[in-house]
Design a protein around this motif. Structure first.
Motif, PDB file in Angstrom:
ATOM      1  N   VAL B  86      -6.415  53.079 -47.022  1.00 53.30           N
ATOM      2  CA  VAL B  86      -7.787  53.415 -46.659  1.00 53.30           C
ATOM      3  C   VAL B  86      -7.823  54.860 -46.181  1.00 53.30           C
ATOM      4  O   VAL B  86      -6.977  55.238 -45.389  1.00 53.30           O
ATOM      5  CB  VAL B  86      -8.260  52.527 -45.499  1.00 53.30           C
ATOM      6  CG1 VAL B  86      -9.707  52.792 -45.182  1.00 53.30           C
ATOM      7  CG2 VAL B  86      -8.047  51.078 -45.827  1.00 53.30           C
ATOM      8  N   PRO B  87      -8.758  55.641 -46.640  1.00 51.21           N
ATOM      9  CA  PRO B  87      -8.848  56.986 -46.063  1.00 51.21           C
ATOM     10  C   PRO B  87      -9.444  56.926 -44.655  1.00 51.21           C
ATOM     11  O   PRO B  87     -10.350  56.152 -44.396  1.00 51.21           O
ATOM     12  CB  PRO B  87      -9.800  57.718 -47.020  1.00 51.21           C
ATOM     13  CG  PRO B  87     -10.587  56.662 -47.658  1.00 51.21           C
ATOM     14  CD  PRO B  87      -9.748  55.426 -47.708  1.00 51.21           C
ATOM     15  N   LEU B  88      -8.907  57.721 -43.744  1.00 52.49           N
ATOM     16  CA  LEU B  88      -9.372  57.683 -42.363  1.00 52.49           C
ATOM     17  C   LEU B  88     -10.412  58.766 -42.160  1.00 52.49           C
ATOM     18  O   LEU B  88     -10.132  59.933 -42.369  1.00 52.49           O
ATOM     19  CB  LEU B  88      -8.202  57.920 -41.412  1.00 52.49           C
ATOM     20  CG  LEU B  88      -7.151  56.814 -41.463  1.00 52.49           C
ATOM     21  CD1 LEU B  88      -5.905  57.261 -40.739  1.00 52.49           C
ATOM     22  CD2 LEU B  88      -7.697  55.551 -40.853  1.00 52.49           C
ATOM     23  N   PRO B  89     -11.615  58.384 -41.770  1.00 51.65           N
ATOM     24  CA  PRO B  89     -12.677  59.397 -41.728  1.00 51.65           C
ATOM     25  C   PRO B  89     -12.559  60.408 -40.603  1.00 51.65           C
ATOM     26  O   PRO B  89     -13.043  61.513 -40.732  1.00 51.65           O
ATOM     27  CB  PRO B  89     -13.946  58.560 -41.545  1.00 51.65           C
ATOM     28  CG  PRO B  89     -13.478  57.283 -40.954  1.00 51.65           C
ATOM     29  CD  PRO B  89     -12.100  57.047 -41.401  1.00 51.65           C
ATOM     30  N   ASN B  90     -11.932  60.029 -39.492  1.00 44.93           N
ATOM     31  CA  ASN B  90     -11.972  60.948 -38.357  1.00 44.93           C
ATOM     32  C   ASN B  90     -10.652  61.646 -38.112  1.00 44.93           C
ATOM     33  O   ASN B  90     -10.334  61.982 -36.996  1.00 44.93           O
ATOM     34  CB  ASN B  90     -12.404  60.193 -37.100  1.00 44.93           C
ATOM     35  CG  ASN B  90     -13.853  59.808 -37.199  1.00 44.93           C
ATOM     36  OD1 ASN B  90     -14.643  60.532 -37.786  1.00 44.93           O
ATOM     37  ND2 ASN B  90     -14.187  58.654 -36.684  1.00 44.93           N
ATOM     38  N   ILE B  92      -6.259  61.951 -38.813  1.00 42.87           N
ATOM     39  CA  ILE B  92      -5.178  60.981 -38.847  1.00 42.87           C
ATOM     40  C   ILE B  92      -4.488  60.811 -37.514  1.00 42.87           C
ATOM     41  O   ILE B  92      -3.517  60.075 -37.407  1.00 42.87           O
ATOM     42  CB  ILE B  92      -4.151  61.318 -39.942  1.00 42.87           C
ATOM     43  CG1 ILE B  92      -3.506  62.666 -39.670  1.00 42.87           C
ATOM     44  CG2 ILE B  92      -4.815  61.360 -41.270  1.00 42.87           C
ATOM     45  CD1 ILE B  92      -2.473  62.996 -40.721  1.00 42.87           C
ATOM     46  N   ILE B  93      -4.935  61.514 -36.486  1.00 39.05           N
ATOM     47  CA  ILE B  93      -4.325  61.249 -35.183  1.00 39.05           C
ATOM     48  C   ILE B  93      -5.435  61.052 -34.161  1.00 39.05           C
ATOM     49  O   ILE B  93      -6.572  61.460 -34.356  1.00 39.05           O
ATOM     50  CB  ILE B  93      -3.414  62.392 -34.705  1.00 39.05           C
ATOM     51  CG1 ILE B  93      -4.157  63.714 -34.760  1.00 39.05           C
ATOM     52  CG2 ILE B  93      -2.171  62.455 -35.515  1.00 39.05           C
ATOM     53  CD1 ILE B  93      -3.343  64.856 -34.247  1.00 39.05           C
ATOM     54  N   GLU B  94      -5.040  60.400 -33.062  1.00 42.88           N
ATOM     55  CA  GLU B  94      -6.001  60.180 -31.997  1.00 42.88           C
ATOM     56  C   GLU B  94      -5.899  61.361 -31.049  1.00 42.88           C
ATOM     57  O   GLU B  94      -4.805  61.738 -30.632  1.00 42.88           O
ATOM     58  CB  GLU B  94      -5.597  58.904 -31.262  1.00 42.88           C
ATOM     59  CG  GLU B  94      -6.657  58.361 -30.349  1.00 42.88           C
ATOM     60  CD  GLU B  94      -6.165  57.064 -29.758  1.00 42.88           C
ATOM     61  OE1 GLU B  94      -6.132  56.083 -30.500  1.00 42.88           O
ATOM     62  OE2 GLU B  94      -5.786  57.053 -28.590  1.00 42.88           O
ATOM     63  N   GLU B 132      -0.438  68.885 -32.608  1.00 46.11           N
ATOM     64  CA  GLU B 132      -1.666  68.240 -33.072  1.00 46.11           C
ATOM     65  C   GLU B 132      -2.364  69.101 -34.113  1.00 46.11           C
ATOM     66  O   GLU B 132      -2.885  68.598 -35.097  1.00 46.11           O
ATOM     67  CB  GLU B 132      -2.612  68.000 -31.893  1.00 46.11           C
ATOM     68  CG  GLU B 132      -2.291  66.746 -31.119  1.00 46.11           C
ATOM     69  CD  GLU B 132      -3.231  66.539 -29.958  1.00 46.11           C
ATOM     70  OE1 GLU B 132      -4.052  67.439 -29.696  1.00 46.11           O
ATOM     71  OE2 GLU B 132      -3.141  65.501 -29.320  1.00 46.11           O
ATOM     72  N   SER B 133      -2.358  70.435 -33.886  1.00 42.90           N
ATOM     73  CA  SER B 133      -3.027  71.297 -34.865  1.00 42.90           C
ATOM     74  C   SER B 133      -2.317  71.266 -36.200  1.00 42.90           C
ATOM     75  O   SER B 133      -2.948  71.362 -37.240  1.00 42.90           O
ATOM     76  CB  SER B 133      -3.056  72.747 -34.406  1.00 42.90           C
ATOM     77  OG  SER B 133      -3.437  72.819 -33.089  1.00 42.90           O
ATOM     78  N   ILE B 134      -0.991  71.172 -36.177  1.00 42.13           N
ATOM     79  CA  ILE B 134      -0.274  71.163 -37.446  1.00 42.13           C
ATOM     80  C   ILE B 134      -0.601  69.894 -38.213  1.00 42.13           C
ATOM     81  O   ILE B 134      -0.732  69.902 -39.427  1.00 42.13           O
ATOM     82  CB  ILE B 134       1.240  71.291 -37.208  1.00 42.13           C
ATOM     83  CG1 ILE B 134       1.535  72.680 -36.675  1.00 42.13           C
ATOM     84  CG2 ILE B 134       2.010  71.048 -38.487  1.00 42.13           C
ATOM     85  CD1 ILE B 134       2.986  72.972 -36.516  1.00 42.13           C
ATOM     86  N   VAL B 135      -0.753  68.789 -37.477  1.00 45.71           N
ATOM     87  CA  VAL B 135      -0.978  67.533 -38.178  1.00 45.71           C
ATOM     88  C   VAL B 135      -2.421  67.444 -38.685  1.00 45.71           C
ATOM     89  O   VAL B 135      -2.668  66.921 -39.766  1.00 45.71           O
ATOM     90  CB  VAL B 135      -0.686  66.351 -37.228  1.00 45.71           C
ATOM     91  CG1 VAL B 135      -0.974  65.056 -37.908  1.00 45.71           C
ATOM     92  CG2 VAL B 135       0.750  66.401 -36.783  1.00 45.71           C
ATOM     93  N   ASP B 136      -3.360  67.937 -37.919  1.00 50.51           N
ATOM     94  CA  ASP B 136      -4.739  67.706 -38.295  1.00 50.51           C
ATOM     95  C   ASP B 136      -5.610  68.784 -37.696  1.00 50.51           C
ATOM     96  O   ASP B 136      -5.725  68.838 -36.491  1.00 50.51           O
ATOM     97  CB  ASP B 136      -5.164  66.341 -37.742  1.00 50.51           C
ATOM     98  CG  ASP B 136      -6.376  65.828 -38.462  1.00 50.51           C
ATOM     99  OD1 ASP B 136      -6.945  64.849 -37.989  1.00 50.51           O
ATOM    100  OD2 ASP B 136      -6.737  66.413 -39.484  1.00 50.51           O
ATOM    101  N   ASP B 137      -6.217  69.632 -38.482  1.00 47.55           N
ATOM    102  CA  ASP B 137      -7.082  70.645 -37.877  1.00 47.55           C
ATOM    103  C   ASP B 137      -8.449  70.641 -38.539  1.00 47.55           C
ATOM    104  O   ASP B 137      -8.636  70.117 -39.626  1.00 47.55           O
ATOM    105  CB  ASP B 137      -6.432  72.028 -37.941  1.00 47.55           C
ATOM    106  CG  ASP B 137      -6.692  72.710 -39.258  1.00 47.55           C
ATOM    107  OD1 ASP B 137      -7.349  73.751 -39.266  1.00 47.55           O
ATOM    108  OD2 ASP B 137      -6.234  72.172 -40.269  1.00 47.55           O
TER     109      ASP B 137
END
Lengths: 219, 469
Positions: B86-90, B92-94, B132-137
């Motif tokens: 499932v694609p995650l809309p918000n 990939i990390i909390e 966190e920035s590397i994983v998801d920005d």
């Protein structure tokens, strides 16, 4: 559609090695593709071009940590020029939070791994100790070069902090003794009380933690 | 006698062959006539008068039903085979919120340090933020197409949807046939007709002397052509709040997703376009358009000189009788999930700003132009083979610059209004980051913030030496 079948076999290996779930690995793979521009490897330039990372005063250390061979747990030293997806995952796995199934020993081991990772980030010449020079470097990077604290003051702060560390760990130091630097054991000692479980974890989401919606995404 | 019969037979067969080819020609001609009849009378003429036969409306409704059915089937398929991702809309990390001060304070408290001046644990806050920035920005994801939560039966949006059922595949196949063999030729025909009419019509109008008749005629020509082009993309546009439509002598600003934005907006009113002079087909269109009504085209050399640009635009706005200028202040195409920084140059010209929000419905086709991935021609072909383009356009109330704000703040105010109306994310990052890196001054901001935390602690914990003496 067929290519993804062979990939899942490889992902199972990675899942066992790093402890991520298959879904998290797939999400991270997409992120890897985004960062690398659909290439096989990432170089330092790819990570440097993330805008939100540019804000960070110690981004150089963080980026270097990805290319540091010590973090791959294979006993090598030095650094890579470029990393592939497996190495990317290995570095990320240091920040996995423990699950309900982790035993106390595993939690201890995880904590030690995190500390080792952070120690490596400071100990740039890999001699096993964080010397005064290396410590100063971190402090200088964090503080402003032109702001409330000048360079001399930053140096003084670093020296004072280092002295504190020395006096905590080697309480009976003679006045002529030269404090070599913070060893890994001292590092652990200093940060004994630090609650790592909630501070140094990144919770990766997967389908169990989100609700599925139909229709278009909302950001 | 036999030779004669043979000759007759030969002639007869030749006649038959000729008759057959003539039949074929007649058939082809007949088909072509039917085709042109459909195109001209059922699509072009209503478009010229702004009417609609309602066919597109019905088509869209049918499409919505089909896509909803497809979504339910895919969801059922997911439940049965749980390994389908499932694609995650918000993201990939909390992410846990909290400012720098709070987090650093918490780190220190957990160590029970007695107000130390610098602690090794302070660095942890930055490590975590960096990871966190590397994983998801927030920025890198804006320059690629939006990921859908459910498949809309187009191969191009099929990232990880696998084979679910036979019925779904059949519908998908039917969709391919309808899109490529029925809709695509129709759309190409309309696009060609629309563009050539634009060139011919504006050149003809250009021969007239300046008068109100000329402006009325040029408006008619422009509107007609854009309406035909819009039909050429099967575009359904819903305009909201038309009482706020841009007036003459004003500046219209909008968020930018694709070059088609121009067609969408110009369907409802006439604007003066602003842009660089191109060569080739675009150049021909530009030169003919400017004969009928004053658009503002800049040479490449002039674009570099900001003052020249601003003064020309100012002169245009000051003549209150000229059409409103259309500007996209983001400067580049963004994927319609957020609005990025507005360049302040457009807001320094003066005059009234009419903000407009454009929101595309991603279920029917991905309108975002990823200029790194597709060039203009392949982008247009993709547009013409999507299901349709469904757009919502909101006209916002006009804004002017207040006394106590400068151009940059005014730009931000307008940007927030546009983002708020369209439900888009309001980002302060510059769209130019698609191609360039961030300046070092951002890093210094964070350094300053951290050093003020430490300096604050220093002042509190260390007594002043003079007082002791």
């Amino acid at each position: 559609m067929g290519a993804s079948q062979t990939r899942s076999g490889k992902y199972q290996d990675l899942a066992d090695k790093t402890g991520f779930s298959l879904e998290q690995i797939q999400n991270l793979y997409k992120r890897f593709q985004q960062l690398s521009g659909n290439e096989e490897t990432i170089s330092k330039e790819n990570l440097d071009s993330i805008p939100a990372l540019a804000n960070n005063p110690i981004r150089k250390q963080i980026v270097d940590a990805f290319f540091d061979k010590r973090n791959q747990h294979q006993g090598e030293v030095g650094s890579f020029e470029e990393i592939g997806f497996e190495q990317f995952l290995m570095v990320m796995s240091h920040f996995r939070p423990p699950t309900l199934k982790t035993t106390e020993e595993e939690k201890e081991a995880l904590r030690k791994e995190k500390l080792r990772f952070l120690f490596n980030m400071h100990d740039t010449d890999n001699d096993g100790t964080i010397t005064l020079e290396e410590y100063r470097k971190v402090v200088e990077e964090l503080l402003s070069k032109s702001g409330a604290i000048g360079q001399e003051a930053a140096k003084a702060i670093a020296d004072a902090a280092m002295l504190e560390v020395a006096s905590t760990n080697v309480p009976h130091m003679a006045p002529d003794d030269f404090y070599e630097g913070i060893t890994f054991e001292h590092f652990e000692q200093i940060l004994k009380g630090l609650e790592m479980e909630s501070r140094m974890n990144i919770r990766f989401l997967d389908v169990d933690t989100t609700t599925m919606r139909c229709g278009k995404t909302t950001s | 006698m036999a030779a004669l019969m043979n000759e007759e037979g030969g002639v007869a067969s030749r006649l038959q062959a000729a008759a057959a080819t003539e039949d074929l020609w007649c058939l082809a001609l007949g088909l072509f006539q039917v085709w042109m009849f459909v195109v001209v009378f059922l699509i072009m003429l209503p478009a010229m008068f702004g009417l609609s036969l309602g066919v597109t409306g019905v088509y869209i409704q049918v499409l919505v039903r089909v896509l909803e059915w497809a979504t339910l089937r895919i969801q059922r398929g997911r439940r049965e085979q749980p390994s389908v991702p499932v694609p995650l809309p918000n993201g990939i990390i909390e992410r846990v919120g909290g400012s720098m001060e709070e987090e650093v304070g918490q780190l220190r408290r957990s160590q029970s340090l007695a107000g130390g001046k610098f602690a090794l644990s302070d660095a942890f806050y930055f490590y975590k933020k960096g990871l966190e920035s590397i994983v998801d920005d927030q920025v890198t994801q804006r320059f690629s197409s939006e990921e859908l939560a459910s498949w809309n039966l187009l191969t191009r949006t099929n990232h990880n949807f696998r084979y679910i059922s036979l019925r779904l595949t059949i519908i998908w196949g039917l969709g391919v046939f309808v899109r490529y063999c029925v809709l695509f030729p129709l759309r190409i025909t309309l696009a060609i007709i629309g563009l050539s009419w634009l060139v011919i019509g504006t050149v003809l109008v250009g021969f007239l002397p300046e008068s109100s008749v000329k402006s009325w005629l040029s408006e008619l020509v422009h509107l007609t052509c854009y309406r035909i082009c819009a039909r050429g993309l099967s575009a359904t546009v819903h305009y909201h709040n038309r009482e706020n439509k841009p007036q003459k002598g004003g500046i219209c600003v909008a968020n930018h997703t694709t070059p088609i934005d121009v067609v969408i907006l110009a369907n409802d009113g006439c604007y003066a376009m602003v842009g660089q002079v191109h060569g080739g087909l675009m150049g021909v269109i530009q030169r003919s358009m400017v004969r009928a009504c004053p658009h503002v085209w800049f040479e490449r050399s002039e674009m570099k000189d900001r003052h020249a640009v601003t003064s020309r635009l100012r002169a245009h706005v000051a003549a209150k009788t000229k059409l409103p200028i259309l500007i996209f202040p983001e400067g580049t195409c963004i994927n319609n999930t957020s609005v990025m920084m507005f360049k302040k140059g457009s807001f320094e010209i003066g005059g009234t700003i009419y903000p407009v929000t454009i929101k595309y419905d991603p279920r029917f086709g991905d309108a975002f132009w990823n200029s790194a991935k597709h060039n203009m021609v392949s982008y247009l072909l993709r547009m013409m083979t999507s299901w349709a383009i469904v757009v919502n356009v909101w006209y916002l109330p006009p804004m002017t610059i207040q006394d106590d704000e400068d151009a940059a703040q005014f730009a931000n105010r307008v940007k927030s209004a546009i983002a708020h109306q369209g439900g888009l994310l309001d980002l302060a990052w510059d769209g130019g980051l698609k191609r360039e890196k961030v300046k070092d001054s951002y890093k210094e901001e964070q350094q300053k913030m951290y050093s003020s935390i430490i300096a604050g602690q220093n002042a509190a914990s260390s007594p002043k030496p003079t007082e002791e003496q």
